[in-house]
Each structure stands twice: as structure tokens, then as C-alpha cells.
Design a protein around this motif. Structure first.
Motif, PDB file in Angstrom:
ATOM      1  N   GLU A 429       0.829  -1.219   0.000  1.00  0.00           N
ATOM      2  CA  GLU A 429       0.000   0.000   0.000  1.00  0.00           C
ATOM      3  C   GLU A 429       0.858   1.262   0.000  1.00  0.00           C
ATOM      4  O   GLU A 429       0.491   2.281  -0.580  1.00  0.00           O
ATOM      5  N   LYS A 430       1.999   1.156   0.639  1.00  0.00           N
ATOM      6  CA  LYS A 430       2.916   2.303   0.708  1.00  0.00           C
ATOM      7  C   LYS A 430       3.310   2.776  -0.686  1.00  0.00           C
ATOM      8  O   LYS A 430       3.621   3.957  -0.902  1.00  0.00           O
ATOM      9  N   TYR A 431       3.319   1.840  -1.649  1.00  0.00           N
ATOM     10  CA  TYR A 431       3.757   2.165  -3.019  1.00  0.00           C
ATOM     11  C   TYR A 431       2.586   2.153  -4.010  1.00  0.00           C
ATOM     12  O   TYR A 431       2.759   1.918  -5.193  1.00  0.00           O
ATOM     13  N   ALA A 432       1.402   2.416  -3.495  1.00  0.00           N
ATOM     14  CA  ALA A 432       0.200   2.339  -4.324  1.00  0.00           C
ATOM     15  C   ALA A 432       0.229   3.304  -5.505  1.00  0.00           C
ATOM     16  O   ALA A 432      -0.391   3.054  -6.541  1.00  0.00           O
ATOM     17  N   LYS A 433       0.945   4.412  -5.337  1.00  0.00           N
ATOM     18  CA  LYS A 433       0.979   5.416  -6.405  1.00  0.00           C
ATOM     19  C   LYS A 433       2.077   5.152  -7.446  1.00  0.00           C
ATOM     20  O   LYS A 433       2.265   5.938  -8.362  1.00  0.00           O
ATOM     21  N   LEU A 434       2.760   4.052  -7.262  1.00  0.00           N
ATOM     22  CA  LEU A 434       3.893   3.757  -8.144  1.00  0.00           C
ATOM     23  C   LEU A 434       3.467   3.697  -9.616  1.00  0.00           C
ATOM     24  O   LEU A 434       4.133   4.265 -10.488  1.00  0.00           O
ATOM     25  N   GLN A 435       2.348   3.021  -9.885  1.00  0.00           N
ATOM     26  CA  GLN A 435       1.883   2.896 -11.268  1.00  0.00           C
ATOM     27  C   GLN A 435       1.481   4.250 -11.833  1.00  0.00           C
ATOM     28  O   GLN A 435       1.748   4.547 -12.999  1.00  0.00           O
ATOM     29  N   ASP A 436       0.862   5.096 -10.995  1.00  0.00           N
ATOM     30  CA  ASP A 436       0.488   6.443 -11.453  1.00  0.00           C
ATOM     31  C   ASP A 436       1.708   7.262 -11.821  1.00  0.00           C
ATOM     32  O   ASP A 436       1.711   7.995 -12.820  1.00  0.00           O
ATOM     33  N   ILE A 437       2.765   7.115 -11.009  1.00  0.00           N
ATOM     34  CA  ILE A 437       3.996   7.852 -11.294  1.00  0.00           C
ATOM     35  C   ILE A 437       4.622   7.352 -12.595  1.00  0.00           C
ATOM     36  O   ILE A 437       5.108   8.132 -13.417  1.00  0.00           O
ATOM     37  N   SER A 587       5.444  -0.461 -21.397  1.00  0.00           N
ATOM     38  CA  SER A 587       6.086   0.333 -20.343  1.00  0.00           C
ATOM     39  C   SER A 587       5.156   0.565 -19.157  1.00  0.00           C
ATOM     40  O   SER A 587       5.593   1.005 -18.101  1.00  0.00           O
ATOM     41  N   ASN A 588       3.859   0.282 -19.325  1.00  0.00           N
ATOM     42  CA  ASN A 588       2.916   0.319 -18.204  1.00  0.00           C
ATOM     43  C   ASN A 588       2.812  -1.092 -17.632  1.00  0.00           C
ATOM     44  O   ASN A 588       2.024  -1.901 -18.093  1.00  0.00           O
ATOM     45  N   PHE A 589       3.631  -1.389 -16.642  1.00  0.00           N
ATOM     46  CA  PHE A 589       3.702  -2.744 -16.100  1.00  0.00           C
ATOM     47  C   PHE A 589       2.325  -3.214 -15.637  1.00  0.00           C
ATOM     48  O   PHE A 589       1.698  -2.575 -14.794  1.00  0.00           O
TER      49      PHE A 589
END
Length: 620
Positions: A429-437, A587-589
Motif C-alpha cells: 500500500e505504501k507504493y500504491a501510487k507507483l503505477q500512477d507515477i 512500459s505500463n507494467f
């Protein structure tokens, strides 16, 4: 999008395919075809065995058999070797079939009717002892241009000069080893001079897109001025014109179409045959669909050839198509130079050659085939002659495929298998914004890349780093976003070697990310979220690499995708039908968390010195 028709020069069915052939016209075409299918393009890849011409007759005589037995033998052998090498032809035909004979004869009759052919009585060498006119390869002598004493027919293999056969000095018949006499014979000639201005304009229009070696050779021919060129020969083996409409049957007796004329038409016939056969399978292909591949202006014909075939595809084929009418001409001709072997030219007579059949017999694994595809792909003679060495084959396999790509995939999946319940871990959850970035980086690159330099974009993205993304994460993201774009551009410009290098660079970046993140340490600390994030992203990178490497090493790509139980995505033959654009969103994992990982295996084993030494010892 434009439809892409891909052809490779038709290989002669009088000998085995060797590595030089592969690097010249077949491997680059296959890699390009596979990648374009992965891009979601409408692709049809066509080829066939070239089964006419004097070379077939000579092979038959040397082996004390018939031309039919020769072509059957080598057509089968080469088709089997191509299949094991992973060639993704949508259709592979042969020019000896009835459909091709009918199609080639139709071109002859149409060009004759339109006035583009002219009948001429000319002088030609005649062997009194053998009672036959001597086609070009049946005569040997001294080249009138450079003095080479093993020149044959109307072309010198040493200096490349073309000349009238009877200008050959000290001619000797290779049939009877006697000096031939000169006799008159009748042949039909293509009036090439009519197309001088048209071809000059055509070549000029292609100058920016085509390779310089292709443009210069084509312009060299045009500069000399085009002359009428014979399209018939005195020969028993080939497309007979004895029953052609509009010509005297007595004069046509014993005449066949010159192989240079009928061979380039083999692409068209093979497409006709593909449409006819495929239409019967009920998959949405009509028997007349061949026309959209050859007569629709939205089709781009890409002709992969070696440099010795440039004139036939840049001058002869366009002239024939223009004369007949309503055919698309080559959009690009990415001709390659020659591949040498251990510093010398390929020569079967000196046993300085590596036949594909022999390679497969000696190694007999899909890993070895992919190693060969990769090695040849990295040294393609795109702009100058290149050199294949066994040591380089060993080095590319051990130091790149095994140590970089294979190592990264194995350590990632083994780690997940051991520590993540054998599944792709969830993104904490801490890295939930990773895909948005990551999406922001993709958008930033696509929007600004034409207005700003790559470094400017990278600097802007780096300043936006948040607590959710580390510099290591960004480095991985940036490598894949920019790298995939570079790969796409390289393929579009037919820089296959460059595209392969960029693809391996992504494996290097992924390996570096794994090392820099040190998951073997973070899993032993309270930073388990960071460990899960690392392995999650590494699994994404593994899957992405399996797609990007699919055109280059298709067998290995299948194995990697199979680790995730995924559908096989290799850009394989698809009967000219469009597919999903798998490259667009790479590139969008998007590999799902929780995907079960099948126990990974070693993809590339090290090749020992002993094996390489054995292969080198066979040469010569």
C-alpha cells in the motif's frame, strides 16, 4: 495503419542455407516481421524456393540426377531448417508449381501485348559437341573488365561487371570443356530504356528512406543508362514460353523465362497461393485477398535481400510492375552487405561454411538456435560486411544471454519462488501510487520528447520524485520507457542490430536495479515492503523483456512467458491478420499480483571452450 508485406529473397533450391544467407535476407526479415506483428500491424511474410535457372541444371549434372530431384531435395531440407530456426513465414511456396508458371507466363504475355518486350536475334555461344546453346553459367573465361580468369557468362563474380556473353575472353564450355562457337538465336528482351525517367524519379523519391548502399547501386545503374535486357534463355528447365500467345511457336521452342524475371514474380504467385489455400480454412481470408497486398496503395512492400540482389528489386521489379500495371512497388529495400566466416568469405568448395542444417544437427536445442539468432542479429551486415566467429558466438551466449538476461530472470523468479509463496508479490500500500507515477513518466516522455531533449525530460521527472519512488525505481522506469521508444524507432528504420542492442540494454538496467535494491538484505530487515516492491517490479520487467525479446529469441521468449502461465506472444505467423498492439502498453507494467510462477529453469547454459574448438577445427 498501413499494411506491411514482407518478402525475403527467394533462396536457390540447389544447396543448403548457410549462416551468410540467414544474416543477409532471412533473420532480419523474420525479426522485423515478428516485431511489427507485436505492434498490432497487418503483416504478411512471404517467401519461396527459387527453383529455376542454370544453377539448378548444373547442380543436377554434378550430382548425376534431375533438376526436379534437386529442387525437391533442397526445398524440403531448407524448409525444415528454416522451421527449426524459428522463421515465421506466413507462407512459403516454390516457383516450380503450376500456379507460378501460369502467373509468370501471364506477365510475359501482358508485357508482350503492351509492347514492352521486343524480339531480337542475337549471337550466343554454342557448344557443337553438346549440341546446345550455352546459358551464362555454362561458359567460363576471362572477364573483359578486370581480367578475372574464372568469370562466368555475362557477369563477373569478382568485380561485379555485367557484359554481353560473347565479350568473355578465352571462353570454355563447362559442359564439354571445349571452345564454343558463336551462333544466332532468338530471344525476347524487356525494353528497360523506356522506364529510365520513371525509375530515376522513383529512386529519387526513396533516397531519404532507403539505405545508402541501395540508393547508390540503383543510381549507378541508372547513370550508365538502361538497356534492353533478355528475359528468355535457351534451356530445358524453367517456365516455358512455347505456348505463349503472340509469338512464333518455332522461335519459342526450347525457350524458358530467364530466372531473374520469373523469380521476382515468385513473391506475387506465393501470395496468390496463400490466399487460395487460406481461404479454404474459413478464417476470414478471401481467395482474391492477394490483390490488397499487391495492388492497394495502403500496402508497404518491404523487400529484404542481400546486396547482390539490389538491382533486381530496385530496377527490374519496379519496371516489370509498372509495365504490367496496378502493382505496388517496393516501399523499402533494406539490403544487407555480406557476412564472412572467421575472417574469410563463405565457400562450400573450401569447406569454409556453416550450413544451418549442420548447426542444428550439432547443437540440436532451441537454446542454441536462439543463441545463433541473437549472435547473428548483433552482427548483421547492415552497412558493411560483418564477420561471424565461433568465439563471438560463445561470448554472446555466455556473457550476454546467460550472464545478463538469463541471470536476471533466474534470480528474480527464484527469489519470488522461495520467498513470495511462488507468486508475483502484491504491491504494498505504501507504493500504491507507483503505477500512477510510471504513467506520468510515460506521458511526459510521449508529450515532450519532440520539444525537449531526453536529458531535460529526465531532469524534470527526477525533480518530481516522491517518497513513493526511489532513484532506483525511477532509473528502471526511465530505462524501460525511453528504451522501448528507441527500440520502436530502430525497427521502423530497419536498424535491427541497434534494436537488439537496446533490448539487451533493458536487461542490463533490470539487472542493475535488482543489485542496487538488494532484496536479499531488505527481506531480512523490517523493510519487507521495499523487498516486495522490488520483486514486484522485477517480475514486471521479466514479463516485459519476454515480449521485447520475442522477435529475436522466440523459443526462449516462450519459456519465459510460460513461467507465468501466460499466453504465448511471439509475433508468430498470423495469416496477415491484425493482432493486439502488445508493444504499446509494455512500459505500463501490468502483470497481475498473485500470478503464480512456475518453477524456473536455466535459460542459457554456458558454452565450453571444447565445443567451440571442435567447431573451428571443422573449417577448411
Amino acid at each position: 495503419m498501413n499494411r506491411i508485406l514482407i518478402t525475403s529473397a527467394l533462396p536457390y533450391a540447389n544447396g543448403n542455407i548457410h549462416l551468410g544467407h540467414l544474416a543477409g535476407a532471412y533473420l532480419p526479415a523474420d525479426i522485423y516481421a515478428r516485431f511489427m506483428r507485436l505492434m498490432g500491424e497487418e503483416v504478411l511474410y512471404i517467401c519461396a524456393s527459387d527453383e529455376h535457372g542454370v544453377a539448378i541444371n548444373i547442380s543436377a549434372e554434378n550430382e548425376n540426377t534431375t533438376p526436379k530431384q534437386i529442387i525437391d531435395k533442397y526445398h524440403k531440407a531448407n524448409l525444415e531448417a528454416f522451421a527449426k530456426f524459428g522463421m515465421s513465414f506466413d507462407f512459403y511456396s516454390r516457383t516450380s508449381n503450376k500456379m507460378h508458371h501460369a502467373n509468370a507466363l501471364d506477365f510475359f504475355e501482358t508485357l508482350l501485348k503492351k509492347g514492352y518486350l521486343v524480339e531480337k536475334t542475337t549471337e550466343q555461344f554454342y557448344d557443337k559437341q553438346a549440341s546446345m546453346f550455352l546459358p551464362d553459367r555454362y561458359v567460363e573465361g576471362i572477364c573483359p573488365e578486370c581480367g578475372y580468369d574464372k568469370a562466368r557468362g555475362d557477369q563477373c563474380d569478382k568485380c561485379g561487371a555485367y557484359y554481353d556473353q560473347i565479350n568473355l575472353k578465352n571462353p570454355v564450355s563447362v559442359v564439354s570443356n571445349t571452345t564454343p562457337i558463336v551462333r544466332e538465336t532468338t530471344h525476347w528482351y524487356l525494353r528497360l530504356s523506356i522506364f529510365q525517367e520513371f525509375l530515376e524519379a522513383y529512386i529519387d523519391s526513396c533516397s531519404e528512406a532507403w539505405k545508402d548502399n541501395v540508393i547508390q547501386q540503383a543510381k549507378g545503374w541508372l547513370k550508365m543508362g538502361l538497356e534492353d535486357r533478355a528475359i528468355t534463355r535457351d534451356l530445358t528447365w524453367g517456365v516455358s514460353i512455347e505456348n505463349a500467345k503472340g509469338i512464333d511457336k518455332d522461335k519459342a521452342k526450347g525457350k524458358v523465362l530467364y530466372v531473374w524475371f520469373d523469380a521476382v514474380l515468385g513473391y506475387i504467385t506465393a501470395t496468390m497461393e496463400w490466399a487460395k489455400i487460406t481461404s479454404e480454412k474459413g478464417i476470414g481470408i478471401n481467395k482474391n485477398d492477394w490483390e490488397k497486398w499487391w495492388k492497394d496503395e495502403n500496402t508497404k512492400h518491404i523487400a529484404f535481400i542481400g546486396k547482390d540482389n539490389i538491382v533486381f528489386h530496385s530496377i527490374m521489379l519496379p519496371a516489370i510492375e509498372m509495365a504490367y500495371g496496378n502493382f505496388v512497388m517496393p516501399h523499402n529495400i533494406p539490403a544487407n552487405e555480406f557476412l564472412n566466416l572467421e575472417g574469410q568469405k563463405f565457400s562450400k568448395s573450401r569447406n569454409w561454411s556453416i550450413d544451418l542444417q549442420d548447426f542444428i544437427a550439432d547443437f540440436n536445442t532451441t537454446q542454441a538456435v536462439d543463441s545463433l539468432r541473437y549472435t547473428l542479429g548483433t552482427i548483421l551486415p547492415e552497412n558493411k560486411d560483418a564477420d561471424f566467429t565461433w568465439k563471438d558466438f560463445q561470448s554472446k551466449t555466455n556473457n550476454e544471454l546467460a550472464a545478463i538476461l538469463g541471470n536476471f530472470i533466474n534470480r528474480t523468479l527464484q527469489f519470488a519462488k522461495k520467498n513470495m509463496d511462488g507468486k508475483v508479490p502484491p504491491l504494498p500500500e505504501k507504493y500504491a501510487k507507483l503505477q500512477d507515477i510510471l504513467n506520468d513518466i510515460v506521458q511526459c516522455y510521449s508529450v515532450y520528447k519532440k520539444e525537449k531533449s531526453v536529458e531535460e525530460i529526465k531532469n524534470e521527472c527526477e525533480t518530481a520524485l516522491s517518497t513513493e519512488i526511489s532513484k532506483n525505481d525511477f532509473a528502471l522506469f526511465w530505462s524501460f520507457v525511453s528504451g522501448i521508444n528507441k527500440i520502436i524507432e530502430s525497427y521502423k528504420k530497419f536498424r535491427i542490430k541497434e534494436a537488439i542492442a537496446e533490448t539487451m540494454n533493458l536487461a542490463r538496467a533490470a539487472n542493475k536495479y535488482f543489485n542496487d535494491e538488494e532484496p536479499w538484505k531488505t527481506i531480512k530487515t523490517d523493510n519487507i515492503d521495499a523487498c516486495n516492491k522490488t520483486i514486484y517490479l522485477c517480475c514486471q520487467a521479466v514479463y516485459t523483456l519476454s515480449i521485447l525479446f520475442a522477435p529475436i529469441i522466440p523459443y526462449t521468449s516462450y519459456k519465459i512467458q510460460d513461467f507465468f502461465g501466460a499466453n504465448t506472444i511471439r509475433g508468430s505467423a498470423n495469416n496477415g491478420l491484425k493482432t493486439i498492439n502488445y508493444i504499446k502498453d509494455l512500459s505500463n507494467f501490468k502483470l497481475a499480483s498473485g500470478t503464480e510462477i512456475i518453477k524456473p529453469i536455466i535459460l542459457f547454459s554456458q558454452i565450453e571452450d571444447k565445443i567451440i574448438e571442435e567447431q573451428i577445427s571443422k573449417l577448411g
